[in-house]
Scaffold this motif. Structure first.
Motif, PDB file in Angstrom:
ATOM      1  N   THR A  89       2.067   7.251 -11.441  1.00  0.00           N
ATOM      2  CA  THR A  89       1.894   5.505 -10.471  1.00  0.00           C
ATOM      3  C   THR A  89       0.598   5.152 -10.875  1.00  0.00           C
ATOM      4  O   THR A  89      -0.061   3.590 -10.573  1.00  0.00           O
ATOM      5  N   CYS A  90      -0.793   5.847 -10.770  1.00  0.00           N
ATOM      6  CA  CYS A  90      -1.438   5.159 -10.402  1.00  0.00           C
ATOM      7  C   CYS A  90      -2.171   4.931 -11.656  1.00  0.00           C
ATOM      8  O   CYS A  90      -3.271   4.294 -12.272  1.00  0.00           O
ATOM      9  N   SER A  91      -1.454   4.678 -13.153  1.00  0.00           N
ATOM     10  CA  SER A  91      -1.640   4.112 -14.355  1.00  0.00           C
ATOM     11  C   SER A  91      -2.386   2.696 -14.570  1.00  0.00           C
ATOM     12  O   SER A  91      -3.284   2.774 -15.389  1.00  0.00           O
ATOM     13  N   THR A  92      -2.041   2.342 -13.290  1.00  0.00           N
ATOM     14  CA  THR A  92      -1.945   0.443 -13.853  1.00  0.00           C
ATOM     15  C   THR A  92      -3.391   0.079 -13.229  1.00  0.00           C
ATOM     16  O   THR A  92      -4.123  -0.544 -13.906  1.00  0.00           O
ATOM     17  N   CYS A  93      -3.606   1.284 -12.372  1.00  0.00           N
ATOM     18  CA  CYS A  93      -5.303   1.605 -11.844  1.00  0.00           C
ATOM     19  C   CYS A  93      -6.594   1.803 -12.983  1.00  0.00           C
ATOM     20  O   CYS A  93      -7.335   1.505 -12.198  1.00  0.00           O
ATOM     21  N   LYS A  94      -6.024   3.017 -13.231  1.00  0.00           N
ATOM     22  CA  LYS A  94      -6.723   3.930 -14.830  1.00  0.00           C
ATOM     23  C   LYS A  94      -6.563   2.867 -15.919  1.00  0.00           C
ATOM     24  O   LYS A  94      -6.048   3.688 -16.768  1.00  0.00           O
ATOM     25  N   ALA A 102      -3.960  -1.557   0.683  1.00  0.00           N
ATOM     26  CA  ALA A 102      -4.175  -1.605  -0.006  1.00  0.00           C
ATOM     27  C   ALA A 102      -3.554  -1.074  -1.845  1.00  0.00           C
ATOM     28  O   ALA A 102      -4.153  -1.595  -2.862  1.00  0.00           O
ATOM     29  N   CYS A 103      -3.456   0.461  -1.543  1.00  0.00           N
ATOM     30  CA  CYS A 103      -2.452   0.357  -3.259  1.00  0.00           C
ATOM     31  C   CYS A 103      -1.619  -0.305  -3.039  1.00  0.00           C
ATOM     32  O   CYS A 103      -0.079  -0.825  -2.108  1.00  0.00           O
ATOM     33  N   PRO A 104      -1.473  -0.698  -4.485  1.00  0.00           N
ATOM     34  CA  PRO A 104      -0.339  -1.880  -5.239  1.00  0.00           C
ATOM     35  C   PRO A 104       1.132  -1.132  -4.950  1.00  0.00           C
ATOM     36  O   PRO A 104       2.158  -1.852  -5.088  1.00  0.00           O
ATOM     37  N   GLN A 105       0.816   0.215  -4.985  1.00  0.00           N
ATOM     38  CA  GLN A 105       2.029   0.629  -5.513  1.00  0.00           C
ATOM     39  C   GLN A 105       2.912   1.361  -4.278  1.00  0.00           C
ATOM     40  O   GLN A 105       3.809   1.857  -4.073  1.00  0.00           O
ATOM     41  N   GLY A 106       2.332   1.256  -2.821  1.00  0.00           N
ATOM     42  CA  GLY A 106       2.534   1.452  -2.075  1.00  0.00           C
ATOM     43  C   GLY A 106       2.572   2.947  -2.034  1.00  0.00           C
ATOM     44  O   GLY A 106       3.825   4.273  -0.871  1.00  0.00           O
ATOM     45  N   VAL A 107       1.621   4.201  -2.478  1.00  0.00           N
ATOM     46  CA  VAL A 107       1.234   5.600  -2.383  1.00  0.00           C
ATOM     47  C   VAL A 107       0.999   6.216  -0.990  1.00  0.00           C
ATOM     48  O   VAL A 107       1.742   6.942  -0.999  1.00  0.00           O
ATOM     49  N   PHE A 108       0.632   5.637  -0.188  1.00  0.00           N
ATOM     50  CA  PHE A 108       0.743   6.196   1.100  1.00  0.00           C
ATOM     51  C   PHE A 108       0.960   5.900   1.579  1.00  0.00           C
ATOM     52  O   PHE A 108       1.406   4.952   2.439  1.00  0.00           O
ATOM     53  N   GLU A 109       0.863   6.970   3.488  1.00  0.00           N
ATOM     54  CA  GLU A 109       1.175   6.600   4.787  1.00  0.00           C
ATOM     55  C   GLU A 109       0.635   7.743   6.042  1.00  0.00           C
ATOM     56  O   GLU A 109       0.613   8.446   5.320  1.00  0.00           O
ATOM     57  N   PRO A 120      -8.656   0.380  -5.680  1.00  0.00           N
ATOM     58  CA  PRO A 120      -8.286   0.374  -5.207  1.00  0.00           C
ATOM     59  C   PRO A 120      -8.294   1.244  -3.539  1.00  0.00           C
ATOM     60  O   PRO A 120      -9.421   0.850  -2.621  1.00  0.00           O
ATOM     61  N   CYS A 121      -7.527   2.661  -3.486  1.00  0.00           N
ATOM     62  CA  CYS A 121      -7.407   2.980  -2.260  1.00  0.00           C
ATOM     63  C   CYS A 121      -8.730   3.542  -1.973  1.00  0.00           C
ATOM     64  O   CYS A 121      -9.624   4.033  -0.544  1.00  0.00           O
ATOM     65  N   VAL A 122     -10.044   4.086  -3.539  1.00  0.00           N
ATOM     66  CA  VAL A 122     -10.960   4.876  -3.233  1.00  0.00           C
ATOM     67  C   VAL A 122     -11.741   4.177  -2.845  1.00  0.00           C
ATOM     68  O   VAL A 122     -12.860   3.963  -1.110  1.00  0.00           O
ATOM     69  N   LYS A 167     -10.230  10.930  -2.676  1.00  0.00           N
ATOM     70  CA  LYS A 167     -10.976  10.634  -3.763  1.00  0.00           C
ATOM     71  C   LYS A 167      -9.795  11.119  -5.115  1.00  0.00           C
ATOM     72  O   LYS A 167      -8.505  12.045  -4.812  1.00  0.00           O
ATOM     73  N   HIS A 168     -10.120  11.114  -6.269  1.00  0.00           N
ATOM     74  CA  HIS A 168      -9.551  11.188  -7.356  1.00  0.00           C
ATOM     75  C   HIS A 168      -9.203  12.734  -8.391  1.00  0.00           C
ATOM     76  O   HIS A 168     -11.121  11.854  -8.387  1.00  0.00           O
ATOM     77  N   THR A 169      -9.289  13.364  -8.993  1.00  0.00           N
ATOM     78  CA  THR A 169      -9.649  14.587  -9.538  1.00  0.00           C
ATOM     79  C   THR A 169      -9.266  14.014 -11.016  1.00  0.00           C
ATOM     80  O   THR A 169      -9.957  14.796 -12.227  1.00  0.00           O
TER      81      THR A 169
HETATM   82  S1  SF4 Z   1      -5.074   4.888  -8.322  1.00  0.00           S
HETATM   83 FE1  SF4 Z   1      -5.222   4.634  -5.787  1.00  0.00          FE
HETATM   84  S2  SF4 Z   1      -4.898   2.407  -4.805  1.00  0.00           S
HETATM   85 FE2  SF4 Z   1      -3.619   2.871  -7.582  1.00  0.00          FE
HETATM   86  S3  SF4 Z   1      -1.983   2.995  -7.221  1.00  0.00           S
HETATM   87 FE3  SF4 Z   1      -3.302   5.269  -7.156  1.00  0.00          FE
HETATM   88  S4  SF4 Z   1      -3.471   5.492  -5.136  1.00  0.00           S
HETATM   89 FE4  SF4 Z   1      -3.201   3.408  -5.032  1.00  0.00          FE
END
Ligand code: SF4
Ligand code: SF4
Lengths: 341, 97, 259
Positions: B65-70, B34-41, B83-85, B94-96
């Motif tokens: 990294t997350c700035s485009t999602c926010k 789901a994460c467009p940046q490939g943050v998770f593994e 997307p990740c949440v 969760k994001h803080t």
């Molecule tokens: S907000 Fe979530 S989906 Fe978006 S880049 Fe950050 S970790 Fe990835």
């Protein structure tokens, strides 16, 4: 009303800029149109802060319990914690602490790991070949060539603290040279909640070093000096080390004595660290490891803010990570043996 | 285990907090794709449990990294639009900020 | 009618005096500890330069982090508002303004009329501001004006891992020890800063034309790095990019005074 911009801004390009400083009399220079006045600001603020200084100069140490005999042990394991500033080795006999050391990390992680182990074993005839299971941890953990397994420093710290302070420990703060960890664990020393901050120098040993460097005060004297103030000053308001340094210079210039600046800085650090702890939830008992444990100026203030005091251990708290790694090694070796029989 | 990846710096607190106790039962790990940046593994944690984690290379720059999602104007709204949440049915992420 | 716009930044106070005849003074003053007194002095100097008496001044508008210390009961406006107004007057095609100052970075999206649609700020961490580059230049023992220039001569892209100014200083020192050319290190520093500024600006959505203002706009290394990171052919840079906030404040003052 719509403004007539072209008229209002006429002469914008051509009119010269006049530059002054507040403490000097008069104008320092006039720059013609189009010249880089940014350059001027650079030159004026160009006082060097440069020189990267020596790290926390804790002496190299080692200790061995000569009442124990490694030849009689069924299981010999070791844990090595290669940190950014110092490295520790711990050797266990049947899960009991036998020998440990702390040395400074050199430029090569494998060498530092070996140096730490040799230092721990220097007064014994035990050698690396006779240790069947070594676990590596810490920032340089992937570079411990003789480690069978690597485990994160978070898990190792929790396990080590559990051994040192007992099963009642729930909250652990580890503040190293370049990072800060807050860990919550259960009665077995298993991590239930953690965070680690190694991005920002504020709230790490490094942040203190910058101040020590600025004030030319040995790092180990900062804590005691900061407690000499009669009344606690407000904390330095900038979190960022770069801006806090500017702020500290300003405070000194405005006539604050050095102790007061130190107190203000230590308080800011304590507030910052407790914010990290509160994010994972603080529960008794509380244990502090790492270089910060030796800065009484910060520790006392953390205790005051949290309203609980940190548990003391007879063992040197800096070995918590390596000790945890050795305990993991012990459990893993035991599991391996059980698997075989 | 609740794992908080990220940092606090002068500008604020930026943590992605993952409750990894859900990860063992989760079969498909939709958060990863789901994460467009490939943050998770997915990793095996220190206690040999499968766990979703934030890749090492992102841990010191999540804010960027997350700035485009926010988008700036949305940041006060519910974080569910991330997307990740959204991807995790267990709401383990969760994001803080 | 004469008005003044003041921008009380972290490192410098900028003053612009404006009348229906146009701009009559641009003054920059590096303050000492007493911000209020420095601000007063800056305004006085500006009045001297423009040949205006204090009582002729119809209105003062102040912006910047230290704006509350401005003299003469000014009206206060936020930095994005001042940036937007200042840039639209000079470069009307601008829709996104990137302002990188000594202690903060800002991305502002604006309308053709110079109104603020949205903005994102990066403050209180030196890594997202001009302070980062200044500190790296010091570690490299380069003057800030050479620092940008030299990065244009880089032959390779070396990675910078540290995201913190303090840790990056040591990284730069070890790169020097490893005999990495200063030009390559300088480029790495500019790229790292540009990527942080770009990420912040993306939060407002980047719309062309994009203008860069603030002291770093004088740095050709940063300008190139930002263009690269944002994949932009052109980046608009006004004359006296460090005075745009003060100009915007002055224009707002003028607007308020006539209405
Ligand atoms: S907000 Fe979530 S989906 Fe978006 S880049 Fe950050 S970790 Fe990835
Ligand atoms: S706030 Fe300052 S010390 Fe912290 S990461 Fe940013 S530059 Fe470094």
């Amino acid at each position: 009303m719509i403004l007539d911009f072209p008229q209002l801004i006429s002469q914008w390009e051509t009119l010269p800029v006049h530059v002054f400083t507040a403490h000097e009399k008069g104008e320092i220079l006039t720059i013609g149109a189009g010249t880089a006045s940014g350059a001027v600001s650079g030159a004026i603020q160009g006082t060097a802060s440069g020189a990267v200084t020596e790290h926390w100069k804790w002496p190299e140490q080692s200790n061995v319990d000569l009442s124990m005999d490694w030849k009689k042990a069924a299981r010999i394991t070791a844990g090595i914690d290669v940190g950014s500033v110092s490295s520790q080795a711990v050797v266990l006999l049947d899960g009991k602490l036998y020998a440990w050391s702390s040395v400074r990390t050199g430029s090569s992680s494998p060498d530092s790991a070996l140096k730490a182990l040799n230092q721990a074993l220097k007064n014994t005839d035990l050698t690396l070949e006779k240790i069947p299971y070594v676990v590596g941890t810490g920032y340089g953990r992937v570079n411990v060539p003789f480690a069978k397994k690597t485990i994160t420093e978070i898990a190792c710290h929790a396990r080590g603290a559990n051994y040192m302070g007992g099963g009642t420990i729930r909250t652990i703060l580890d503040m190293g040279g370049q990072d800060c960890k807050a860990i919550h664990c259960d009665e077995k020393g298993k991590v239930t909640n953690f965070l680690m901050n190694d991005k920002c120098a504020a709230g790490t040993g490094r942040g203190m070093e910058v101040l020590a460097d600025l004030l030319r005060i040995p790092i180990q004297e900062i804590g005691p000096l900061s407690l000499k103030v009669e009344e606690e000053p407000p904390p330095v308001s900038s979190v960022c080390v770069v801006f806090a340094k500017t702020e500290a210079i300003g405070l000194l210039k405005s006539g604050w004595p050095v102790e007061k600046v130190l107190a203000s800085y230590c308080l800011a650090m304590a507030e910052r660290v407790t914010a990290l702890l509160n994010r994972i939830g603080v529960e008794k008992d509380f244990f502090i490891t790492g270089g910060i444990a030796k800065n009484i100026g910060v520790v006392k203030r953390i205790e005051r803010i949290l309203g609980i005091s940190a548990l003391n251990s007879a063992l040197d708290s800096q070995i918590a990570g390596a000790l945890g790694a050795a305990l993991f090694a012990n459990a893993l070796l035991e599991k391996e043996e059980r698997g075989k029989s | 285990m609740i794992a908080n990846y990220g940092y606090t710096d002068g500008s604020g607190e930026y943590y992605i907090s993952i409750n990894t106790s859900f990860c063992a039962e989760c079969q498909t790990h939709p958060c990863i794709s789901a994460c467009p940046q490939g943050v998770f593994e997915m990793i095996t944690d220190d206690y040999d449990e499968p766990a979703c984690s934030v890749k090492d290379s992102f841990r010191k720059k999540l804010n960027y990294t997350c700035s485009t999602c926010k988008p700036a104007r949305k940041s006060s709204e519910s974080p569910l639009f991330l997307p990740c949440v959204q991807a995790c049915v267990n709401r383990a992420i969760k994001h803080t900020w | 009618m004469v008005v003044a716009g003041m921008d009380l930044g972290a490192k410098a106070i900028k003053v612009v005096i404006l009348s229906e005849k146009g701009v009559s003074a641009k003054v920059k003053l590096f303050p000492d500890l007493d911000m209020a007194q420095s601000a007063r002095k800056a305004l006085e100097e500006a009045l001297v330069q423009s040949g205006t008496e204090l009582h002729e001044l119809k209105r003062i508008v102040a912006t910047g982090t230290g704006r509350s210390a401005a003299p003469g009961k000014p009206a206060l406006v936020t930095e994005p508002l001042a940036d937007a107004k200042g840039i639209i007057a000079l470069l009307p095609l601008t829709r996104t303004v990137i302002d990188v100052g000594a202690e903060e970075g800002r991305g502002v999206k604006i309308t053709p009329q110079g109104e603020v649609v949205d903005f994102a700020v990066n403050e209180k961490c030196a890594a997202g501001s001009g302070a980062f580059m200044e500190s790296m230049a010091r570690s490299l023992e380069l003057k800030i004006e050479d620092f940008g220039e030299i990065s244009l001569k880089a032959t390779q892209a070396v990675p910078m891992n540290a995201q913190c100014t303090v840790f990056a200083e040591s990284e730069v020192v070890s790169l020097i020890h490893a005999n990495t050319p200063k030009s390559d290190i300088s480029r790495a520093v500019h790229d790292a800063t540009a990527s942080r500024i770009a990420a912040m600006t993306r939060r407002v959505g980047i719309e062309k034309e994009v203008a860069l203002i603030g002291g770093v706009a004088y740095n050709p290394g940063f300008v190139e790095a930002l263009k690269r990171t944002l994949s932009l052919e052109t980046l608009l840079i006004p004359d006296h990019p460090d005075f745009i906030g003060a100009l915007g404040a002055a224009l707002i003052a003028y607007e308020q005074a006539v209405n």
